[in-house]
Design a protein around this motif. Structure first.
Motif, PDB file in Angstrom:
ATOM      1  N   ILE A 146       0.883  -1.266  -0.135  1.00 38.58           N
ATOM      2  CA  ILE A 146      -0.026  -0.029   0.169  1.00 38.58           C
ATOM      3  C   ILE A 146       0.847   1.157  -0.023  1.00 38.58           C
ATOM      4  N   ASN A 147       0.566   2.089  -0.986  1.00 37.19           N
ATOM      5  CA  ASN A 147       1.098   3.587  -0.810  1.00 37.19           C
ATOM      6  C   ASN A 147       0.052   4.363  -0.598  1.00 37.19           C
ATOM      7  N   GLY A 148       0.477   5.555   0.216  1.00 37.60           N
ATOM      8  CA  GLY A 148      -0.338   6.558   0.886  1.00 37.60           C
ATOM      9  C   GLY A 148       0.240   7.940   0.596  1.00 37.60           C
ATOM     10  N   VAL A 149      -0.663   9.019   0.809  1.00 37.67           N
ATOM     11  CA  VAL A 149      -0.172  10.254   0.812  1.00 37.67           C
ATOM     12  C   VAL A 149      -0.896  10.703   1.958  1.00 37.67           C
ATOM     13  N   MET A 150      -0.403  11.596   2.736  1.00 33.01           N
ATOM     14  CA  MET A 150      -0.754  12.305   4.023  1.00 33.01           C
ATOM     15  C   MET A 150      -0.626  13.737   3.888  1.00 33.01           C
ATOM     16  N   TYR A 151      -1.555  14.404   4.661  1.00 32.42           N
ATOM     17  CA  TYR A 151      -1.769  15.860   4.499  1.00 32.42           C
ATOM     18  C   TYR A 151      -1.509  16.462   5.961  1.00 32.42           C
ATOM     19  N   ILE A 152      -0.743  17.150   6.168  1.00 29.16           N
ATOM     20  CA  ILE A 152      -0.618  17.462   7.479  1.00 29.16           C
ATOM     21  C   ILE A 152      -0.178  19.056   7.691  1.00 29.16           C
ATOM     22  N   GLN A 153      -0.426  19.811   8.857  1.00 28.80           N
ATOM     23  CA  GLN A 153      -0.400  21.389   8.899  1.00 28.80           C
ATOM     24  C   GLN A 153       0.148  21.667  10.440  1.00 28.80           C
ATOM     25  N   VAL A 154       1.160  22.416  10.531  1.00 32.53           N
ATOM     26  CA  VAL A 154       1.760  22.767  11.901  1.00 32.53           C
ATOM     27  C   VAL A 154       0.672  23.754  12.350  1.00 32.53           C
ATOM     28  N   VAL A 155       0.109  23.490  13.564  1.00 28.94           N
ATOM     29  CA  VAL A 155      -0.771  24.336  14.290  1.00 28.94           C
ATOM     30  C   VAL A 155       0.028  24.863  15.440  1.00 28.94           C
ATOM     31  N   ASP A 156       1.173  24.289  16.004  1.00 23.97           N
ATOM     32  CA  ASP A 156       1.726  24.971  17.200  1.00 23.97           C
ATOM     33  C   ASP A 156       3.201  24.765  16.923  1.00 23.97           C
ATOM     34  N   SER A 157       3.782  25.856  16.751  1.00 26.74           N
ATOM     35  CA  SER A 157       5.041  25.818  16.124  1.00 26.74           C
ATOM     36  C   SER A 157       6.029  25.570  17.379  1.00 26.74           C
ATOM     37  N   HIS A 158       5.639  25.958  18.867  1.00 24.62           N
ATOM     38  CA  HIS A 158       6.677  25.660  19.703  1.00 24.62           C
ATOM     39  C   HIS A 158       6.573  24.095  19.963  1.00 24.62           C
ATOM     40  N   GLN A 159       5.464  23.357  19.854  1.00 26.83           N
ATOM     41  CA  GLN A 159       5.556  21.919  20.000  1.00 26.83           C
ATOM     42  C   GLN A 159       6.105  21.361  19.002  1.00 26.83           C
ATOM     43  N   ALA A 160       5.897  21.753  17.768  1.00 23.37           N
ATOM     44  CA  ALA A 160       6.591  21.145  16.601  1.00 23.37           C
ATOM     45  C   ALA A 160       8.027  21.324  16.690  1.00 23.37           C
ATOM     46  N   SER A 161       8.602  22.165  17.328  1.00 23.61           N
ATOM     47  CA  SER A 161       9.980  22.455  17.486  1.00 23.61           C
ATOM     48  C   SER A 161      10.676  21.546  18.732  1.00 23.61           C
ATOM     49  N   TYR A 162       9.889  21.404  19.747  1.00 25.31           N
ATOM     50  CA  TYR A 162      10.480  21.031  20.917  1.00 25.31           C
ATOM     51  C   TYR A 162       9.877  19.849  21.530  1.00 25.31           C
ATOM     52  N   GLY A 163       8.621  19.286  20.840  1.00 25.85           N
ATOM     53  CA  GLY A 163       7.961  18.155  20.981  1.00 25.85           C
ATOM     54  C   GLY A 163       8.455  16.961  20.509  1.00 25.85           C
ATOM     55  N   ILE A 164       9.178  16.977  19.230  1.00 23.56           N
ATOM     56  CA  ILE A 164       9.689  15.956  18.683  1.00 23.56           C
ATOM     57  C   ILE A 164      11.024  16.329  17.821  1.00 23.56           C
ATOM     58  N   ASN A 165      11.888  15.584  17.553  1.00 24.45           N
ATOM     59  CA  ASN A 165      12.848  15.972  16.768  1.00 24.45           C
ATOM     60  C   ASN A 165      12.538  16.152  15.211  1.00 24.45           C
ATOM     61  N   ASN A 166      11.878  15.493  14.684  1.00 22.88           N
ATOM     62  CA  ASN A 166      11.293  15.485  13.182  1.00 22.88           C
ATOM     63  C   ASN A 166       9.934  15.071  13.166  1.00 22.88           C
ATOM     64  N   TYR A 167       9.144  15.911  13.128  1.00 23.73           N
ATOM     65  CA  TYR A 167       7.792  15.584  13.024  1.00 23.73           C
ATOM     66  C   TYR A 167       7.207  15.025  11.551  1.00 23.73           C
ATOM     67  N   ARG A 168       8.014  15.346  10.720  1.00 20.12           N
ATOM     68  CA  ARG A 168       7.643  14.994   9.298  1.00 20.12           C
ATOM     69  C   ARG A 168       7.914  13.249   8.993  1.00 20.12           C
ATOM     70  N   TYR A 169       9.049  13.025   9.768  1.00 17.66           N
ATOM     71  CA  TYR A 169       9.440  11.443   9.718  1.00 17.66           C
ATOM     72  C   TYR A 169       8.517  10.575  10.677  1.00 17.66           C
ATOM     73  N   ALA A 170       8.276  11.328  11.801  1.00 25.12           N
ATOM     74  CA  ALA A 170       7.656  10.628  12.759  1.00 25.12           C
ATOM     75  C   ALA A 170       6.101  10.305  12.468  1.00 25.12           C
ATOM     76  N   ALA A 171       5.387  11.307  11.824  1.00 25.81           N
ATOM     77  CA  ALA A 171       4.091  11.240  11.112  1.00 25.81           C
ATOM     78  C   ALA A 171       4.060  10.045  10.040  1.00 25.81           C
ATOM     79  N   SER A 172       5.063  10.294   8.949  1.00 26.87           N
ATOM     80  CA  SER A 172       5.137   9.195   8.201  1.00 26.87           C
ATOM     81  C   SER A 172       5.363   8.026   8.673  1.00 26.87           C
ATOM     82  N   GLN A 173       6.299   7.522   9.856  1.00 25.33           N
ATOM     83  CA  GLN A 173       6.330   6.151  10.231  1.00 25.33           C
ATOM     84  C   GLN A 173       5.004   5.945  11.154  1.00 25.33           C
TER      85      GLN A 173
END
Length: 333
Positions: free
Chosen positions: A110-137
């Motif tokens: 299965i191949n997929g396409v995911m659409y995401i959006q940053v809603v909190d820049s502070h959490q996106a910076s300090y909540g996880i190291n790489n949110y794009r890779y984490a969301a994909s996994q």
């Protein structure tokens, strides 16, 4: 000789002076260029322009200080630093092909396409190291879990439902990361060759079954239409026959009525004629003529003829009829 010696002794001092001037000039130039470079770097470090739909995360001496929104901002050089840059636009992430096993133990890719959006820049910076890779996994693991609870046939029929379940699971898990999962779409489902052949045979058999049903339904409808037509034809013919008989009966009744009226009118006129002078004699003559005529016709149609005994007394028969007419006339009076 002395003058030449003096000339030779004065030349080295002039050269040394020239070299000192050039040395002083080079040092001043380097210092000026260095100062200009320092000013430029300071300006760059101080003034920041944030584009529309973007956020800059500023750290002061290594600690989070503030989040810069779109527009012009001034920072303290060498103390404030832009540590992270985030876009607030919707991002598209291609989820790599993954092997999933369905509920009926069939492996699919299965191949997929995911659409995401940053809603909190502070959490996106300090909540996880790489949110794009984490969301994909996370999307891959969630998809394997959802497909494992679904039969192969339903992976094609309920694709929208599967996408919705994946989005709900991803969105709950990604909230601490400051991102929102907007959509997830299955772009391709790859089946093993044997399963693909089996599905093609199944679809071919299904299409043939539908074609046979459609053909039989067409034939059935055609037979119904023919029988309905024949039924309507019989009804129409019976209605026509009925109407014909009615018309004939009405015609005969009208004929009888007209004949009766004509007969009655004729009898009425005969009765009136009898009352007139000479009427009885005319009736006698008419009866005698008719008697003789009918007797002659009887002789023509039969080889054997029975002659009545009263044949010789034709006048007596006519007289008897005349007397009957007279008595009838007198009775009416």
């Amino acid at each position: 000789m002395k003058s030449e010696t003096l000339k030779h002794q004065s030349h080295p001092s002039l050269i040394e002076t020239t070299q000192d001037v050039f040395t002083m000039f080079d040092i001043g130039t380097i210092l000026g260029l260095g100062f200009a470079l320092f000013v430029i770097i300071t300006i760059i470090k101080t003034a920041r322009i944030v584009p529309q739909r973007s956020n800059f995360i500023v750290e002061r001496l290594g600690r989070y200080h503030r989040t810069l929104d779109s527009g012009f901002h001034l920072l303290i050089p060498f103390i404030d630093k832009v540590a992270y840059v985030h876009t607030l636009k919707e991002e598209v992430i291609d989820v790599e092909r993954q092997a999933c096993v369905t509920k009926d133990n069939i492996q699919v890719g299965i191949n997929g396409v995911m659409y995401i959006q940053v809603v909190d820049s502070h959490q996106a910076s300090y909540g996880i190291n790489n949110y794009r890779y984490a969301a994909s996994q996370l999307a891959q693991t969630t998809m394997r879990s959802v497909i494992g609870q679904t039969d192969l046939d339903k992976t094609f029929e309920e694709r929208a439902k599967i996408n919705e379940e994946v989005v709900l699971a991803l969105d709950d898990a990604a909230k601490p990361w400051g991102i929102k999962v907007l959509r997830y779409e299955i772009s391709d489902i790859e089946l093993p060759a044997s399963i693909k052949d089996a599905l093609e045979q199944q679809m071919r058999a299904e299409r043939e079954r539908r074609a046979a049903i459609a053909k039989s339904e067409g034939e059935r409808q055609a037979m119904i239409n023919v029988s309905e037509g024949q039924k309507q034809e019989v009804i129409n013919m019976s209605e026509a026959e009925k109407q014909k008989q009615i018309n004939e009966a009405e015609g005969r009744a009208k004929e009888i009525e007209l004949v009766a009226e004509a007969t009655a009118e004729g009898l009425r006129k005969i009765a009136l004629a009898i009352k007139e002078e000479g009427g009885i004699e005319a009736v006698n003559l008419r009866v005698a003529e008719q008697y003789v005529k009918e007797f002659g016709n009887l002789a023509k149609t039969n080889n054997t003829m029975i002659i009545p005994a009263e044949l010789a007394n034709i006048g007596g028969a006519v007289a008897g009829i005349t007397e009957m007419l007279k008595s009838t006339t007198q009775a009416k009076k």
